[in-house]
Enzyme design. Sequence first.
Site, PDB file in Angstrom:
ATOM      1  N   TYR A  76       5.237 -42.883  32.723  1.00  9.09           N
ATOM      2  CA  TYR A  76       4.197 -42.976  33.962  1.00  9.09           C
ATOM      3  C   TYR A  76       2.776 -43.211  33.523  1.00  9.09           C
ATOM      4  O   TYR A  76       1.940 -43.722  34.248  1.00  9.09           O
ATOM      5  CB  TYR A  76       4.370 -41.567  34.556  1.00  9.09           C
ATOM      6  CG  TYR A  76       5.663 -41.127  35.187  1.00  9.09           C
ATOM      7  CD1 TYR A  76       6.790 -42.147  35.216  1.00  9.09           C
ATOM      8  CD2 TYR A  76       6.013 -40.034  35.693  1.00  9.09           C
ATOM      9  CE1 TYR A  76       8.041 -42.018  35.545  1.00  9.09           C
ATOM     10  CE2 TYR A  76       6.970 -39.602  36.192  1.00  9.09           C
ATOM     11  CZ  TYR A  76       8.127 -40.581  36.155  1.00  9.09           C
ATOM     12  OH  TYR A  76       9.498 -40.078  36.674  1.00  9.09           O
TER      13      TYR A  76
ATOM     14  N   LYS B  74      17.525 -39.644  24.960  1.00  7.71           N
ATOM     15  CA  LYS B  74      18.330 -40.569  25.002  1.00  7.71           C
ATOM     16  C   LYS B  74      18.207 -41.363  23.661  1.00  7.71           C
ATOM     17  O   LYS B  74      18.005 -42.513  23.743  1.00  7.71           O
ATOM     18  CB  LYS B  74      17.873 -41.662  26.157  1.00  7.71           C
ATOM     19  CG  LYS B  74      18.946 -42.785  26.529  1.00  7.71           C
ATOM     20  CD  LYS B  74      20.166 -42.237  27.284  1.00  7.71           C
ATOM     21  CE  LYS B  74      20.971 -43.584  27.556  1.00  7.71           C
ATOM     22  NZ  LYS B  74      22.463 -42.889  27.954  1.00  7.71           N
TER      23      LYS B  74
ATOM     24  N   ASP C 197      21.968 -38.472  30.371  1.00  6.37           N
ATOM     25  CA  ASP C 197      22.966 -38.603  31.357  1.00  6.37           C
ATOM     26  C   ASP C 197      24.059 -37.612  31.292  1.00  6.37           C
ATOM     27  O   ASP C 197      24.529 -36.864  32.247  1.00  6.37           O
ATOM     28  CB  ASP C 197      23.864 -40.242  31.012  1.00  6.37           C
ATOM     29  CG  ASP C 197      24.115 -40.517  29.535  1.00  6.37           C
ATOM     30  OD1 ASP C 197      23.346 -39.598  28.647  1.00  6.37           O
ATOM     31  OD2 ASP C 197      24.789 -41.303  28.999  1.00  6.37           O
TER      32      ASP C 197
ATOM     33  N   ASP D  73      11.177 -35.145  35.241  1.00 10.24           N
ATOM     34  CA  ASP D  73      10.785 -35.271  36.711  1.00 10.24           C
ATOM     35  C   ASP D  73      12.316 -35.408  37.498  1.00 10.24           C
ATOM     36  O   ASP D  73      12.409 -34.584  38.608  1.00 10.24           O
ATOM     37  CB  ASP D  73      10.160 -36.744  36.905  1.00 10.24           C
ATOM     38  CG  ASP D  73       9.649 -37.009  38.259  1.00 10.24           C
ATOM     39  OD1 ASP D  73       9.757 -36.054  39.059  1.00 10.24           O
ATOM     40  OD2 ASP D  73       9.160 -38.171  38.764  1.00 10.24           O
TER      41      ASP D  73
ATOM     42  N   ASP E 226      13.959 -31.935  39.533  1.00 12.16           N
ATOM     43  CA  ASP E 226      14.414 -31.837  40.849  1.00 12.16           C
ATOM     44  C   ASP E 226      15.941 -31.514  41.240  1.00 12.16           C
ATOM     45  O   ASP E 226      16.182 -30.757  42.087  1.00 12.16           O
ATOM     46  CB  ASP E 226      14.142 -33.267  41.507  1.00 12.16           C
ATOM     47  CG  ASP E 226      12.648 -33.315  42.216  1.00 12.16           C
ATOM     48  OD1 ASP E 226      11.894 -32.185  41.996  1.00 12.16           O
ATOM     49  OD2 ASP E 226      12.320 -33.969  43.200  1.00 12.16           O
TER      50      ASP E 226
END
Length: 354
Positions: free
Chosen positions: A140, A189, A221, A245, A249
């Site tokens: 980001y 990852k 994942d 992020d 959620d």
Amino acid sequence: MKITIIPGDGIGREVVKQAVKVLDRIADKYKCNFEFEEALLGGAAIDATGNPIPEETIHKCKSSDAVILGAVGGPKWDNQPGHLRPEKGLLALRKELGVFANLRPAILFPQLKSASTLKDEVLGDGLDIMIVRELIGGAYFGEKKRINIEDGQRAYDTIDYCTNDIKRIAKKSFEVARKRGKKITLVDKANVLETSRLWREIVTNMSEDYKDVEVNYMYVDNAAMQLIRNPKQFDVILTENMFGDILSDEASMLTGSLGMLPSASVGEGNIGLYEPIHGSAPDIAGQDKANPIGTIMSTAMMLRYSFDMEDAAKDIENAVSKVMDKGYRTGDIMENGMEIVGTEEMGALIAAEI
Ligand code: NAD
């Protein structure tokens, strides 16, 4: 202890009032003194000063020990140009305070199990996961660009982390884990991303200094799947900005109730920013319908992480649980057979249990 209170917009004002009520009770019980000062942010600040984050707000926050924020935003300001939008004020405040670690607990009270989308046997006696998300680095904030090429455009975003970015957030999560279940899962990852491999190396090295904390590693994942399959295996999840992020959620939705969840954003200094995860809920603003528990639980996090008042934090969390046990509910978590109460009454009931 000096606390800046930022009501913000919509239900923000209603919910932060309940946090103050609870803190007044804690001050009585622990014979300590909280000094409150209000500041403007978001839409309220735009209306009053034309600026979503006035200098005075920055000054007040920086000269306090912690900041409690309600929420910002609302349809009234939706058509403002980018630099004059309420959210701009919130992002700027996080940056000004240098808060790089976002702590987002996903707590499911056993009393609210039916609000979760997961089966009873998966939830057991409730959930209590803490996601520690890196907040001001990664994709980001890394270099991004769009370039015209022969047959269209090319775009890229860069995930960029250096040793110190990782060390400081890893340190926070070890400290947080020590105050909880003493277990960290680093989610990354590392099978494909170089940044993830650097995270793993650094966290593994640092774990030597925190031998009392168990460290596990999981690909993102798999983590997304495990959160739904067996969420109780997690205590603290440490992860980079974008993975955090998404996963935070996902985890918050396992608990089914937006109005219940707190968050803390902390940095190297001691000024933490404590806020519920929900927004300004313009649809119910000003009607005494908002659930103040997310903000009240954020206040418990403030006592724990900014003021080292673990007993007082637990008092608040237990008080919320007792009020749930007695069957009081705000509209968003209402079920058959329970008693519906408004924002003010919920705040008073929780304060009275402390
Ligand atoms: P929202 O979280 O405000 O509301 C979503 C739904 O959940 C609404 O139906 C609302 O009534 C309900 N809800 C939220 N909090 C509740 C509570 N405490 N008690 C009972 N019900 C609650 O999200 P939204 O509608 O997408 O956004 C509304 C505004 O809030 C927008 O302007 C958005 O930009 C802003 N927002 C701000 C923040 C923040 O300040 N950190 C976060 C998210 C959204």
